[in-house]
Design a protein around this motif. Sequence first.
Motif, PDB file in Angstrom:
ATOM      1  N   TYR A   1      -3.636   6.985  -3.854  1.00  0.00           N
ATOM      2  CA  TYR A   1      -3.142   5.655  -3.125  1.00  0.00           C
ATOM      3  C   TYR A   1      -3.239   4.421  -3.930  1.00  0.00           C
ATOM      4  CZ  TYR A   1      -8.103   4.439  -3.176  1.00  0.00           C
ATOM      5  OH  TYR A   1      -9.670   4.378  -3.562  1.00  0.00           O
TER       6      TYR A   1
ATOM      7  N   SER B   1      -6.442   1.936   4.822  1.00  0.00           N
ATOM      8  CA  SER B   1      -6.543   0.600   5.120  1.00  0.00           C
ATOM      9  C   SER B   1      -6.518   0.253   6.696  1.00  0.00           C
ATOM     10  CB  SER B   1      -6.016  -0.383   4.258  1.00  0.00           C
ATOM     11  OG  SER B   1      -6.462  -1.821   4.423  1.00  0.00           O
TER      12      SER B   1
ATOM     13  N   GLN C   1       0.959  -1.138   0.139  1.00  0.00           N
ATOM     14  CA  GLN C   1       0.055   0.072  -0.108  1.00  0.00           C
ATOM     15  C   GLN C   1       0.788   1.271   0.182  1.00  0.00           C
ATOM     16  OE1 GLN C   1      -2.093  -0.539   3.544  1.00  0.00           O
ATOM     17  NE2 GLN C   1      -3.485  -1.958   2.666  1.00  0.00           N
TER      18      GLN C   1
ATOM     19  N   TYR D   1     -11.376  -1.781   1.643  1.00  0.00           N
ATOM     20  CA  TYR D   1     -10.373  -0.984   2.395  1.00  0.00           C
ATOM     21  C   TYR D   1     -11.204   0.397   2.693  1.00  0.00           C
ATOM     22  CZ  TYR D   1      -9.682   1.136  -2.028  1.00  0.00           C
ATOM     23  OH  TYR D   1      -9.698   1.676  -3.392  1.00  0.00           O
TER      24      TYR D   1
ATOM     25  N   THR E   1      -3.392   0.382  -3.318  1.00  0.00           N
ATOM     26  CA  THR E   1      -3.805  -0.862  -2.543  1.00  0.00           C
ATOM     27  C   THR E   1      -4.009  -2.173  -3.234  1.00  0.00           C
ATOM     28  OG1 THR E   1      -4.929  -1.953  -0.628  1.00  0.00           O
ATOM     29  CG2 THR E   1      -6.073  -0.014  -1.987  1.00  0.00           C
TER      30      THR E   1
ATOM     31  N   GLU F   1      -5.797  -4.278  -1.669  1.00  0.00           N
ATOM     32  CA  GLU F   1      -7.107  -4.994  -1.244  1.00  0.00           C
ATOM     33  C   GLU F   1      -8.245  -4.703  -1.760  1.00  0.00           C
ATOM     34  OE1 GLU F   1      -7.257  -3.611   2.950  1.00  0.00           O
ATOM     35  OE2 GLU F   1      -5.175  -4.215   3.550  1.00  0.00           O
TER      36      GLU F   1
END
Lengths: 113, 110
Positions: B25, B95, B2, B32, B27, B29
């Motif tokens: 950002y 997250s 991340q 989140y 990520t 995931e």
Amino acid sequence: NAGVTQTPKFRILKIGQSMTLQCAQDMNHNYMYWYRQDPGMGLKLIYYSVGAGITDKGEVPNGYNVSRSTTEDFPLRLELAAPSQTSVYFCASSSDRHTYEQYFGPGTRLTVT
Amino acid sequence: AQTVTQSQPEMSVQEAETVTLSCTYDTSENNYYLFWYKQPPSRQMILVIRQEAYKQQNATENRFSVNFQKAAKSFSLKISDSQLGDTAMYFCGVSEKLVFGKGTKLTVNP
């Protein structure tokens, strides 16, 4: 409630010394975290815990150790302090992974010379 | 992994005006959360606003609102009617393990 408390507020260490930063929370939170904040930078996660007896590494764990024997306490141990560990250290807690709102302590300013 | 990028190291705004702080950002995931934290000179970290990624509606907290663009992985903070007490460092975070950006120093001028 006191929230998240950290001791000491300030500390100066000599290179090679060891110390423990204390963190306690009275909100019965399962999740606890240790961060460091270097000058002009954001926070970096050192270690975290999802409950008593369970800890895991974050982004920058080298040079540190943690333990979580109770829900309330999450001490951070510095072994063989180095100048690179000069920073402000924040402890935080949250109730569970779904809320994600973390409550921060006031921080400990550590200088290693 | 991340990562969080705040591209504005410093910003200033006149009291009562509106300012927008940027955050992008990355990520891996699927589900989140995104945050903005405020750190005034007292050093205390204070949660300003939180956004759940699966919610399309932008979060709002009084004078603070976000513009969340999931496809662009952008999460900007808008502060309306800026007040002198808004002067602080603002950190964007993502997250569970809270990866933070380097922060934006906001100064509200009288």
